[in-house]
Design a protein around this motif. Sequence first.
Motif, PDB file in Angstrom:
ATOM      1  N   PHE A  11       0.844  -1.200   0.000  1.00 58.88           N
ATOM      2  CA  PHE A  11       0.000   0.000   0.000  1.00 58.88           C
ATOM      3  C   PHE A  11       0.879   1.250   0.000  1.00 58.88           C
ATOM      4  CE2 PHE A  11      -2.389  -3.053   2.834  1.00 58.88           C
ATOM      5  CZ  PHE A  11      -3.289  -3.474   1.854  1.00 58.88           C
ATOM      6  N   CYS A  12       0.434   2.260  -0.744  1.00 60.47           N
ATOM      7  CA  CYS A  12       1.130   3.552  -0.739  1.00 60.47           C
ATOM      8  C   CYS A  12       0.082   4.659  -0.738  1.00 60.47           C
ATOM      9  CB  CYS A  12       1.990   3.707  -1.998  1.00 60.47           C
ATOM     10  SG  CYS A  12       3.460   2.670  -1.975  1.00 60.47           S
ATOM     11  N   ALA A  13       0.514   5.851  -0.334  1.00 62.42           N
ATOM     12  CA  ALA A  13      -0.403   6.994  -0.349  1.00 62.42           C
ATOM     13  C   ALA A  13      -0.663   7.436  -1.793  1.00 62.42           C
ATOM     14  CB  ALA A  13       0.201   8.135   0.467  1.00 62.42           C
ATOM     15  N   GLY A  14       0.251   7.146  -2.683  1.00 59.94           N
ATOM     16  CA  GLY A  14       0.112   7.464  -4.108  1.00 59.94           C
ATOM     17  C   GLY A  14       1.254   6.755  -4.807  1.00 59.94           C
ATOM     18  N   LEU A  15       1.165   6.597  -6.118  1.00 58.40           N
ATOM     19  CA  LEU A  15       2.180   5.795  -6.800  1.00 58.40           C
ATOM     20  C   LEU A  15       3.155   6.671  -7.589  1.00 58.40           C
ATOM     21  CD1 LEU A  15      -0.063   2.839  -8.035  1.00 58.40           C
ATOM     22  CD2 LEU A  15       1.175   3.083  -5.876  1.00 58.40           C
ATOM     23  N   CYS A  16       4.427   6.439  -7.383  1.00 54.64           N
ATOM     24  CA  CYS A  16       5.463   7.212  -8.067  1.00 54.64           C
ATOM     25  C   CYS A  16       5.658   6.652  -9.476  1.00 54.64           C
ATOM     26  CB  CYS A  16       6.787   7.116  -7.300  1.00 54.64           C
ATOM     27  SG  CYS A  16       6.612   7.451  -5.539  1.00 54.64           S
ATOM     28  N   ASP A  17       5.967   7.516 -10.408  1.00 54.69           N
ATOM     29  CA  ASP A  17       6.023   7.110 -11.816  1.00 54.69           C
ATOM     30  C   ASP A  17       7.101   6.078 -12.120  1.00 54.69           C
ATOM     31  OD1 ASP A  17       3.986   8.793 -12.339  1.00 54.69           O
ATOM     32  OD2 ASP A  17       5.134  10.236 -13.523  1.00 54.69           O
ATOM     33  N   TYR A  18       8.163   6.048 -11.334  1.00 54.53           N
ATOM     34  CA  TYR A  18       9.291   5.171 -11.673  1.00 54.53           C
ATOM     35  C   TYR A  18       9.200   3.810 -11.008  1.00 54.53           C
ATOM     36  CZ  TYR A  18      10.567   7.041  -7.128  1.00 54.53           C
ATOM     37  OH  TYR A  18      10.516   7.421  -5.824  1.00 54.53           O
ATOM     38  N   CYS A  19       8.190   3.613 -10.151  1.00 55.60           N
ATOM     39  CA  CYS A  19       8.188   2.449  -9.264  1.00 55.60           C
ATOM     40  C   CYS A  19       7.689   1.191  -9.970  1.00 55.60           C
ATOM     41  CB  CYS A  19       7.287   2.745  -8.067  1.00 55.60           C
ATOM     42  SG  CYS A  19       7.280   1.389  -6.877  1.00 55.60           S
ATOM     43  N   ASP A  20       8.414   0.102  -9.795  1.00 58.91           N
ATOM     44  CA  ASP A  20       7.897  -1.164 -10.315  1.00 58.91           C
ATOM     45  C   ASP A  20       7.705  -2.202  -9.209  1.00 58.91           C
ATOM     46  OD1 ASP A  20      10.525  -1.911  -9.902  1.00 58.91           O
ATOM     47  OD2 ASP A  20      10.647  -3.121 -11.723  1.00 58.91           O
ATOM     48  N   PHE A  21       7.678  -1.740  -7.953  1.00 61.98           N
ATOM     49  CA  PHE A  21       7.270  -2.651  -6.874  1.00 61.98           C
ATOM     50  C   PHE A  21       5.762  -2.805  -6.917  1.00 61.98           C
ATOM     51  CE2 PHE A  21      11.065  -0.585  -4.840  1.00 61.98           C
ATOM     52  CZ  PHE A  21      11.885  -1.686  -4.969  1.00 61.98           C
ATOM     53  N   PHE A  22       5.269  -3.923  -6.408  1.00 61.17           N
ATOM     54  CA  PHE A  22       3.817  -4.072  -6.397  1.00 61.17           C
ATOM     55  C   PHE A  22       3.224  -3.284  -5.231  1.00 61.17           C
ATOM     56  CE2 PHE A  22       0.019  -6.348  -4.797  1.00 61.17           C
ATOM     57  CZ  PHE A  22      -0.828  -5.881  -5.787  1.00 61.17           C
ATOM     58  N   GLY A  63       8.832  -4.052   4.474  1.00 56.68           N
ATOM     59  CA  GLY A  63       9.006  -3.094   3.391  1.00 56.68           C
ATOM     60  C   GLY A  63       7.767  -3.015   2.521  1.00 56.68           C
ATOM     61  N   GLY A  64       7.933  -2.422   1.356  1.00 57.89           N
ATOM     62  CA  GLY A  64       6.749  -2.301   0.521  1.00 57.89           C
ATOM     63  C   GLY A  64       7.094  -1.679  -0.817  1.00 57.89           C
ATOM     64  N   GLY A  65       6.109  -0.933  -1.372  1.00 56.63           N
ATOM     65  CA  GLY A  65       5.024  -0.295  -0.670  1.00 56.63           C
ATOM     66  C   GLY A  65       5.517   0.668   0.394  1.00 56.63           C
ATOM     67  N   THR A  66       4.587   1.066   1.198  1.00 58.81           N
ATOM     68  CA  THR A  66       4.887   2.017   2.268  1.00 58.81           C
ATOM     69  C   THR A  66       4.268   1.505   3.568  1.00 58.81           C
ATOM     70  OG1 THR A  66       4.744   3.812   0.645  1.00 58.81           O
ATOM     71  CG2 THR A  66       4.740   4.451   2.958  1.00 58.81           C
ATOM     72  N   ALA A  98       9.501   3.506   5.926  1.00 62.33           N
ATOM     73  CA  ALA A  98       8.484   4.528   6.142  1.00 62.33           C
ATOM     74  C   ALA A  98       8.692   5.642   5.131  1.00 62.33           C
ATOM     75  CB  ALA A  98       8.612   5.082   7.558  1.00 62.33           C
ATOM     76  N   ASN A  99       7.609   6.335   4.810  1.00 57.05           N
ATOM     77  CA  ASN A  99       7.732   7.529   3.980  1.00 57.05           C
ATOM     78  C   ASN A  99       7.313   8.740   4.794  1.00 57.05           C
ATOM     79  OD1 ASN A  99       8.815   6.459   1.695  1.00 57.05           O
ATOM     80  ND2 ASN A  99       6.855   6.159   0.655  1.00 57.05           N
ATOM     81  N   PRO A 100       7.924   9.876   4.520  1.00 62.53           N
ATOM     82  CA  PRO A 100       7.718  11.036   5.387  1.00 62.53           C
ATOM     83  C   PRO A 100       6.242  11.409   5.592  1.00 62.53           C
ATOM     84  CG  PRO A 100       9.568  11.431   3.937  1.00 62.53           C
ATOM     85  CD  PRO A 100       8.954  10.125   3.502  1.00 62.53           C
ATOM     86  N   HIS A 135       5.926  12.433  -9.859  1.00 67.05           N
ATOM     87  CA  HIS A 135       4.740  12.231  -9.007  1.00 67.05           C
ATOM     88  C   HIS A 135       5.086  11.551  -7.685  1.00 67.05           C
ATOM     89  CE1 HIS A 135       2.768  12.734 -13.032  1.00 67.05           C
ATOM     90  NE2 HIS A 135       2.192  13.655 -12.286  1.00 67.05           N
ATOM     91  N   ARG A 136       6.179  11.990  -7.087  1.00 65.93           N
ATOM     92  CA  ARG A 136       6.555  11.474  -5.772  1.00 65.93           C
ATOM     93  C   ARG A 136       5.582  12.053  -4.743  1.00 65.93           C
ATOM     94  NH1 ARG A 136       9.051   7.387  -3.099  1.00 65.93           N
ATOM     95  NH2 ARG A 136       9.282   8.063  -0.961  1.00 65.93           N
ATOM     96  N   VAL A 137       4.983  11.181  -3.963  1.00 68.46           N
ATOM     97  CA  VAL A 137       3.973  11.617  -2.992  1.00 68.46           C
ATOM     98  C   VAL A 137       4.633  12.411  -1.877  1.00 68.46           C
ATOM     99  CG1 VAL A 137       2.117  10.801  -1.509  1.00 68.46           C
ATOM    100  CG2 VAL A 137       2.876   9.423  -3.411  1.00 68.46           C
TER     101      VAL A 137
HETATM  102  S1  SF4 Z   1       8.546   4.245  -4.803  1.00 68.77           S
HETATM  103 FE1  SF4 Z   1       7.827   3.733  -2.758  1.00 68.77          FE
HETATM  104  S2  SF4 Z   1       6.234   5.287  -2.317  1.00 68.77           S
HETATM  105 FE2  SF4 Z   1       6.587   5.322  -4.534  1.00 68.77          FE
HETATM  106  S3  SF4 Z   1       5.023   3.911  -5.344  1.00 68.77           S
HETATM  107 FE3  SF4 Z   1       6.910   2.729  -5.069  1.00 68.77          FE
HETATM  108  S4  SF4 Z   1       6.709   1.804  -3.066  1.00 68.77           S
HETATM  109 FE4  SF4 Z   1       5.204   3.492  -3.168  1.00 68.77          FE
END
Ligand code: SF4
Length: 393
Positions: A11-22, A63-66, A98-100, A135-137
Motif C-alpha cells: 500500500f502507498c499513499a500514491g504511486l510514483c512514476d518510476y516504481c515497479d514494486f507491487f 518493506g513495501g510499498g509504504t 516509512a515515507n515522510p 509524481h513522488r507523494v
Molecule cells: S517508490 Fe515507494 S512510495 Fe513510490 S510507489 Fe513505489 S513503493 Fe510506493
Amino acid sequence: MICSLYVHVPFCAGLCDYCDFFSVAVGRGDEALMDRFVEALLADVREQLEFFQVEQVPTVFVGGGTPSVLGASRMERLLGGLAALLARRGVGEFTVEANPESADEDFLRSCRDGGVNRISLGVQSFHEPSRRAVHRVGEGSLLSERLELVSRYFPGAFSVDLMAGLPFQNETILLCDIERVLAFEPAHISLYSLTVEPGTPLERNIAGLSLPPGDEADAVWLAGRDALEAAGFEQYEVSNFARPGRQCAHNVRYWRMENWLGAGPAASGTVIAEGAASPFGRRYTYGADIAAYLSRHGSSAHVEELDRDALIRESLLMGFRYREGPDPAIFRRRFSRSIEDYIPQTIARWRERGFFAACPGHAGNLAPSGEGLLFLDGFLRDAFAELGHSVSG
Ligand code: SF4
C-alpha cells in the motif's frame, strides 16, 4: 533452520512514476482492507515459520510499498503479532520502511515500542520540481520535520533513501540534498540511480520529461558517492553506504544468498538446502494480487526450483554487488569448489584491470573495489560466459 523474514506491505499513499514494486494507492476508504491484510500477513508468517521449521530469524524487514501508511494502531497490531511469533527466535535487526508523509510521531512511537530498531525513510529528494516530475507523494516541506522525528526516535539507527538522475536534478541539487540529510546523522544512506523500468508510467511518459542523459546522470550519482565517502560513509554495496559497522544486516543476507522467508503479495522467499550431494534451492513468489492473498495466501505462491547451476550464478550475481564479495566459506560449503575454480580466467583478467581491492579482515575474499563496481555488469557477463563452459564441461 535459520531464515530472515521479509514482509511486503503493498500500500502507498500514491504511486510514483518510476516504481515497479507491487503496490496500490490507498485512502480513507481502505481501512477494512488494511485490517484484513494485517491479519492475513500474520497467519502467513505463522504458517511459514512452522512449515520451514524456522528456529532462528536473525533479521526482519517490513518493506513495501509504504508500511507507514498502515498507521500507528495497525502497525502496533502487526508488530505485536510478529513479536509473539518471533519470540525466542533471536531477532537482531528489525527494520521498517516509512515515507515522510505517513511517518508521524504516533507511527514512530509504535515502531520503537514494538521492537523495531531501524527505520528506513524514503526521502529521495527535497527538490520540488524533481519530486513533482515523477509524481513522488508528499510535500518536500515535510521532509526535514520527519527526519528530525526519526532521528529523535531512532537516534543513529536509521537509513535514508536518496535518488540520483531525477528530472531537473544536477550535482549541486543532489549535494544539497545529501548535506540536508547528513545534518540528522543517519547511520546509513542508500543512493539509487533512477532507472526506467519497463511498463512504468515513467517509461510511457519519458518523451515529455527532461531526464538527464545517461552520462550526466552517472556524473550526478558519482558526485553523490564522493560526498558520502568524504562524510565518512563506506560504500559497501552498489547503492548502499553506511557508517562503519552500520550495514543493513538484512540486505547483506540477500547478497550472501542466505535463507529468507517472504510474506505478502508479490513477496518472494528463498530457501536453500545444503548438505545433500548437490545443493538445491526453492524460491516461492506470491502473486501480485491482494484479493488472492487475502483469500488463500499460502496456496497462491509460484514455486521455482533452483538447481546447482542456478544457485552458482545467483551467488555470483548477488555476491559481487557486495564490497566484501561472495563469502568464500559459504560458496565452498555449498558447491564444494572455490569461485576461482569455476571462473579462473575472468578473475585473472579482471584482477589485471583493477576490479578487486584488498578487503581488510577478509584477506581470502574476492572483493570488488569501489571503482570496480562501476564495471560490475561487464565482469558478470564474462563470469557467466566462462561459467557456461565450466559447469557444462
Ligand atoms: S517508490 Fe515507494 S512510495 Fe513510490 S510507489 Fe513505489 S513503493 Fe510506493
